[in-house]
Design a protein around this motif. Structure first.
Motif, mmCIF file in Angstrom:
data_model
loop_
_atom_site.group_PDB
_atom_site.id
_atom_site.type_symbol
_atom_site.label_atom_id
_atom_site.label_comp_id
_atom_site.label_asym_id
_atom_site.label_seq_id
_atom_site.Cartn_x
_atom_site.Cartn_y
_atom_site.Cartn_z
ATOM 1 N N ASP A 43 0.828 -1.205 0.000
ATOM 2 C CA ASP A 43 0.000 0.000 0.000
ATOM 3 C C ASP A 43 0.863 1.257 0.000
ATOM 4 O O ASP A 43 0.599 2.194 -0.762
ATOM 5 N N GLU A 44 1.895 1.290 0.821
ATOM 6 C CA GLU A 44 2.793 2.452 0.844
ATOM 7 C C GLU A 44 3.468 2.641 -0.517
ATOM 8 O O GLU A 44 3.582 3.767 -1.005
ATOM 9 N N GLN A 85 -6.419 -6.671 -3.496
ATOM 10 C CA GLN A 85 -6.664 -7.539 -2.340
ATOM 11 C C GLN A 85 -5.410 -7.683 -1.497
ATOM 12 O O GLN A 85 -5.465 -7.637 -0.272
ATOM 13 N N TRP A 86 -4.260 -7.857 -2.158
ATOM 14 C CA TRP A 86 -2.996 -7.937 -1.415
ATOM 15 C C TRP A 86 -2.703 -6.603 -0.751
ATOM 16 O O TRP A 86 -2.256 -6.561 0.392
ATOM 17 N N ARG A 87 -2.932 -5.524 -1.489
ATOM 18 C CA ARG A 87 -2.612 -4.176 -0.999
ATOM 19 C C ARG A 87 -3.342 -3.874 0.299
ATOM 20 O O ARG A 87 -2.769 -3.317 1.229
ATOM 21 N N HIS A 88 -4.614 -4.232 0.364
ATOM 22 C CA HIS A 88 -5.437 -3.920 1.538
ATOM 23 C C HIS A 88 -5.651 -5.130 2.437
ATOM 24 O O HIS A 88 -6.417 -5.053 3.395
ATOM 25 N N ARG A 111 -5.761 -11.802 2.727
ATOM 26 C CA ARG A 111 -5.078 -12.354 1.552
ATOM 27 C C ARG A 111 -3.674 -11.796 1.441
ATOM 28 O O ARG A 111 -3.451 -10.603 1.573
ATOM 29 N N LEU A 112 -2.750 -12.701 1.187
ATOM 30 C CA LEU A 112 -1.345 -12.350 0.987
ATOM 31 C C LEU A 112 -0.881 -12.910 -0.345
ATOM 32 O O LEU A 112 -1.384 -13.931 -0.804
#
Length: 95
Positions: free
Chosen positions: A4-5, A37-40, A45-46
């Protein structure tokens, strides 16, 4: 740096560009939605270990495997040292 960053930076690639970069490293991400989905961490979820490596390379190391999988990276990639708290547990000393 978290995903996200990284994607929030002014000079960040678009999700489509990030997907193209990952594809260059052999990982085909199905859609921008998967990256979102990964971002948040939607529903926890990874990215898969393989996707983590591609993200690290696609971001030129700005995002690391440790950043993407902070709770288990040392179990997946034994070449990366475990965090101090996990080292005692990994040896069976309990801390």
């Amino acid at each position: 740096m978290t995903l996200d960053e990284y994607l929030s930076r002014p000079d960040a690639p678009t999700m489509a560009e990030l997907r193209r970069r990952m594809r260059a490293f052999g990982v085909d991400v199905k859609s921008d939605a998967q990256i979102r989905q990964w971002r948040h961490r939607y529903a926890d979820r990874l990215p898969s270990p393989r996707s983590c490596v591609a993200l690290e390379k696609a971001s030129a190391g700005a995002i690391t495997r440790r950043d993407l999988r902070p709770d288990d990276y040392w179990l997946i990639w034994p070449d990366l040292p475990a965090p101090r708290a996990a080292q005692g547990t990994a040896r069976g000393t309990g801390g």
